[in-house]
Scaffold this active site. Sequence first.
Site, PDB file in Angstrom:
ATOM      1  N   TRP A 116      41.772  29.220  28.948  1.00 37.69           N
ATOM      2  CA  TRP A 116      42.715  29.629  27.890  1.00 37.69           C
ATOM      3  C   TRP A 116      42.016  30.381  26.770  1.00 37.69           C
ATOM      4  O   TRP A 116      42.662  30.868  25.854  1.00 37.69           O
ATOM      5  CB  TRP A 116      43.474  28.421  27.340  1.00 37.69           C
ATOM      6  CG  TRP A 116      42.605  27.266  27.001  1.00 37.69           C
ATOM      7  CD1 TRP A 116      41.969  27.055  25.819  1.00 37.69           C
ATOM      8  CD2 TRP A 116      42.271  26.160  27.847  1.00 37.69           C
ATOM      9  NE1 TRP A 116      41.256  25.888  25.881  1.00 37.69           N
ATOM     10  CE2 TRP A 116      41.425  25.318  27.109  1.00 37.69           C
ATOM     11  CE3 TRP A 116      42.591  25.808  29.170  1.00 37.69           C
ATOM     12  CZ2 TRP A 116      40.898  24.135  27.639  1.00 37.69           C
ATOM     13  CZ3 TRP A 116      42.078  24.640  29.688  1.00 37.69           C
ATOM     14  CH2 TRP A 116      41.242  23.812  28.932  1.00 37.69           C
ATOM     15  N   GLU A 154      46.837  23.736  24.069  1.00 42.29           N
ATOM     16  CA  GLU A 154      46.715  22.850  22.909  1.00 42.29           C
ATOM     17  C   GLU A 154      47.509  21.557  23.104  1.00 42.29           C
ATOM     18  O   GLU A 154      47.053  20.483  22.732  1.00 42.29           O
ATOM     19  CB  GLU A 154      47.181  23.555  21.632  1.00 42.29           C
ATOM     20  CG  GLU A 154      46.180  24.570  21.094  1.00 42.29           C
ATOM     21  CD  GLU A 154      44.854  23.920  20.700  1.00 42.29           C
ATOM     22  OE1 GLU A 154      44.838  22.735  20.328  1.00 42.29           O
ATOM     23  OE2 GLU A 154      43.819  24.592  20.784  1.00 42.29           O
ATOM     24  N   GLN A 192      45.762  14.772  24.183  1.00 40.06           N
ATOM     25  CA  GLN A 192      45.368  13.404  24.551  1.00 40.06           C
ATOM     26  C   GLN A 192      44.450  13.388  25.760  1.00 40.06           C
ATOM     27  O   GLN A 192      44.232  12.341  26.343  1.00 40.06           O
ATOM     28  CB  GLN A 192      46.605  12.551  24.901  1.00 40.06           C
ATOM     29  CG  GLN A 192      47.791  12.743  24.012  1.00 40.06           C
ATOM     30  CD  GLN A 192      47.715  11.893  22.769  1.00 40.06           C
ATOM     31  OE1 GLN A 192      46.826  11.049  22.655  1.00 40.06           O
ATOM     32  NE2 GLN A 192      48.612  12.109  21.828  1.00 40.06           N
ATOM     33  N   THR A 193      43.948  14.547  26.172  1.00 36.77           N
ATOM     34  CA  THR A 193      43.280  14.611  27.461  1.00 36.77           C
ATOM     35  C   THR A 193      42.002  15.433  27.370  1.00 36.77           C
ATOM     36  O   THR A 193      41.933  16.380  26.594  1.00 36.77           O
ATOM     37  CB  THR A 193      44.245  15.246  28.498  1.00 36.77           C
ATOM     38  OG1 THR A 193      45.538  14.665  28.345  1.00 36.77           O
ATOM     39  CG2 THR A 193      43.769  15.017  29.908  1.00 36.77           C
ATOM     40  N   TYR A 244      51.923  10.646  28.205  1.00 35.94           N
ATOM     41  CA  TYR A 244      52.656  11.090  27.005  1.00 35.94           C
ATOM     42  C   TYR A 244      53.609  12.233  27.368  1.00 35.94           C
ATOM     43  O   TYR A 244      53.459  13.361  26.922  1.00 35.94           O
ATOM     44  CB  TYR A 244      51.698  11.515  25.891  1.00 35.94           C
ATOM     45  CG  TYR A 244      50.787  10.404  25.444  1.00 35.94           C
ATOM     46  CD1 TYR A 244      51.185   9.521  24.436  1.00 35.94           C
ATOM     47  CD2 TYR A 244      49.546  10.216  26.026  1.00 35.94           C
ATOM     48  CE1 TYR A 244      50.365   8.482  24.033  1.00 35.94           C
ATOM     49  CE2 TYR A 244      48.717   9.172  25.641  1.00 35.94           C
ATOM     50  CZ  TYR A 244      49.140   8.312  24.638  1.00 35.94           C
ATOM     51  OH  TYR A 244      48.319   7.292  24.243  1.00 35.94           O
ATOM     52  N   TYR A 288      48.923  20.549  13.098  1.00 37.65           N
ATOM     53  CA  TYR A 288      47.680  20.936  13.785  1.00 37.65           C
ATOM     54  C   TYR A 288      47.938  22.024  14.829  1.00 37.65           C
ATOM     55  O   TYR A 288      47.268  23.062  14.846  1.00 37.65           O
ATOM     56  CB  TYR A 288      47.034  19.713  14.466  1.00 37.65           C
ATOM     57  CG  TYR A 288      45.923  20.132  15.395  1.00 37.65           C
ATOM     58  CD1 TYR A 288      44.639  20.351  14.907  1.00 37.65           C
ATOM     59  CD2 TYR A 288      46.160  20.371  16.745  1.00 37.65           C
ATOM     60  CE1 TYR A 288      43.614  20.783  15.735  1.00 37.65           C
ATOM     61  CE2 TYR A 288      45.149  20.803  17.583  1.00 37.65           C
ATOM     62  CZ  TYR A 288      43.884  21.003  17.081  1.00 37.65           C
ATOM     63  OH  TYR A 288      42.885  21.442  17.901  1.00 37.65           O
ATOM     64  N   ASP A 291      42.135  17.765  13.107  1.00 37.03           N
ATOM     65  CA  ASP A 291      42.360  16.742  14.135  1.00 37.03           C
ATOM     66  C   ASP A 291      41.120  15.848  14.150  1.00 37.03           C
ATOM     67  O   ASP A 291      40.292  15.924  13.237  1.00 37.03           O
ATOM     68  CB  ASP A 291      42.620  17.381  15.502  1.00 37.03           C
ATOM     69  CG  ASP A 291      41.366  17.996  16.096  1.00 37.03           C
ATOM     70  OD1 ASP A 291      40.378  18.212  15.349  1.00 37.03           O
ATOM     71  OD2 ASP A 291      41.348  18.258  17.310  1.00 37.03           O
ATOM     72  N   CYS A 333      28.651  17.617  17.325  1.00 33.93           N
ATOM     73  CA  CYS A 333      28.813  16.547  16.340  1.00 33.93           C
ATOM     74  C   CYS A 333      29.552  15.373  16.984  1.00 33.93           C
ATOM     75  O   CYS A 333      30.671  15.036  16.627  1.00 33.93           O
ATOM     76  CB  CYS A 333      29.560  17.066  15.116  1.00 33.93           C
ATOM     77  SG  CYS A 333      29.467  15.939  13.710  1.00 33.93           S
ATOM     78  N   CYS A 364      22.203  17.000  15.776  1.00 34.08           N
ATOM     79  CA  CYS A 364      22.103  17.766  14.527  1.00 34.08           C
ATOM     80  C   CYS A 364      21.107  18.920  14.623  1.00 34.08           C
ATOM     81  O   CYS A 364      21.253  19.926  13.929  1.00 34.08           O
ATOM     82  CB  CYS A 364      21.732  16.846  13.372  1.00 34.08           C
ATOM     83  SG  CYS A 364      22.893  15.478  13.180  1.00 34.08           S
ATOM     84  N   CYS A 396      24.689  19.644   5.524  1.00 39.00           N
ATOM     85  CA  CYS A 396      25.415  18.421   5.892  1.00 39.00           C
ATOM     86  C   CYS A 396      24.992  17.244   5.008  1.00 39.00           C
ATOM     87  O   CYS A 396      23.856  16.784   5.059  1.00 39.00           O
ATOM     88  CB  CYS A 396      25.171  18.101   7.360  1.00 39.00           C
ATOM     89  SG  CYS A 396      26.029  16.616   7.895  1.00 39.00           S
TER      90      CYS A 396
HETATM   91 FE1  SF4 Z   1      27.484  16.710  12.533  1.00 35.99          FE
HETATM   92 FE2  SF4 Z   1      26.196  16.983  10.198  1.00 35.99          FE
HETATM   93 FE3  SF4 Z   1      24.822  16.550  12.432  1.00 35.99          FE
HETATM   94 FE4  SF4 Z   1      26.047  18.890  12.060  1.00 35.99          FE
HETATM   95  S1  SF4 Z   1      24.349  18.039  10.894  1.00 35.99           S
HETATM   96  S2  SF4 Z   1      26.028  17.676  13.938  1.00 35.99           S
HETATM   97  S3  SF4 Z   1      27.887  18.250  10.961  1.00 35.99           S
HETATM   98  S4  SF4 Z   1      26.290  15.157  11.480  1.00 35.99           S
END
Ligand code: SF4
Length: 336
Positions: free
Chosen positions: A30, A43, A48-49, A88, A126, A144, A199, A206, A215
């Site tokens: 998509w 979307e 839910q999947t 759903y 959303y 979300d 994340c 990170c 961050c």
């Molecule tokens: Fe998530 Fe912060 Fe790590 Fe980036 S630096 S992956 S936003 S926790």
Amino acid sequence: MHHKPAQRKALRLTPRLVNWYAENARDLPWRRTNDPYAIWVSEIMLQQTRVTTVINYWERWMRAFPTINKLARARPEQVLKLWEGLGYYSRARNLQLAAKQIVARHNGTFPDDPEAIRSLPGIGRYTAGAISSIAFEQPEPIVDGNVIRILTRLFGLRGDPKSKPMQETLWALANQLVKATADCGALNQSLMELGATVCHPRAPQCDRCPVARSCVARREGLIHLLPAKPVRAATMKRGIQVYLITHSDRVLLQKRPEGFHNAGFWELPNDETGPARMLATDAKPLATARHTITRYRIQLQLFAVPRSKTPGEWHARDNLNAIPLTAAHRKLLRQI
Ligand code: SF4
């Protein structure tokens, strides 16, 4: 120009997010189109999947209903059949309902006005934001679970993300981010993608994150505390007895009534919908299955019983694969 700190931060973050997305986005079917209808279907399925499951369902759906007009005219049973297993099911019914409205009000063309998009059945804030930004490059925000995780960490927000003030803060931040770029679709998708692939809830990577330098959670050692866990309602256990009533090679089934969970699907008679039966408590079930709906953990037990006056329709066993059956009952039938 004078900018508030959050706005300045948004202006710093967006190019990094957009560039990261251009280089790291997974190639999903998509994402190769900007047909708003195709994006909308993806979307809704993704709500839910998991992505890997959605790919097959989405491709099958787009082959069966390549246009909004086709979907609007499809038989409801076929629509449910193509959704079977995703759960759903109100999502599938709302897709068709919305398709009919688009045919009636917009001549079968997906509307590009955010207000008109949001007024369609099954499309919340959303999904409207996702379609507006991805298909039409409009600066509409999305929030979300993935976006909540990134924003609470990135900005060090400690409140319960479900609470009203936090919701307002999160939407306001998402709004500042998407308004700080011309690549609205890429920006919103970068948040989805970063949440899905980098994340992670437990072990975020990170060192691969394009916004790691900004961050707050990373700097202050809060990653595993954010997003804050909302106070959860306890899960409840429920047992349902399911009845196998057969006549030569046919099985008695009932259709789930309108207005209930899984409406329009077939299932075996059971004590949730039909009159309770007295079964000896030491009777051994032919099969068992578990599933979870919202906060109910349900255990189903299948017993063979005589028909007596149970209402329903006979279906040939060979034909069960061709009709929409609830997932839990299909699980039971597979075992016998
Ligand atoms: Fe998530 Fe912060 Fe790590 Fe980036 S630096 S992956 S936003 S926790």
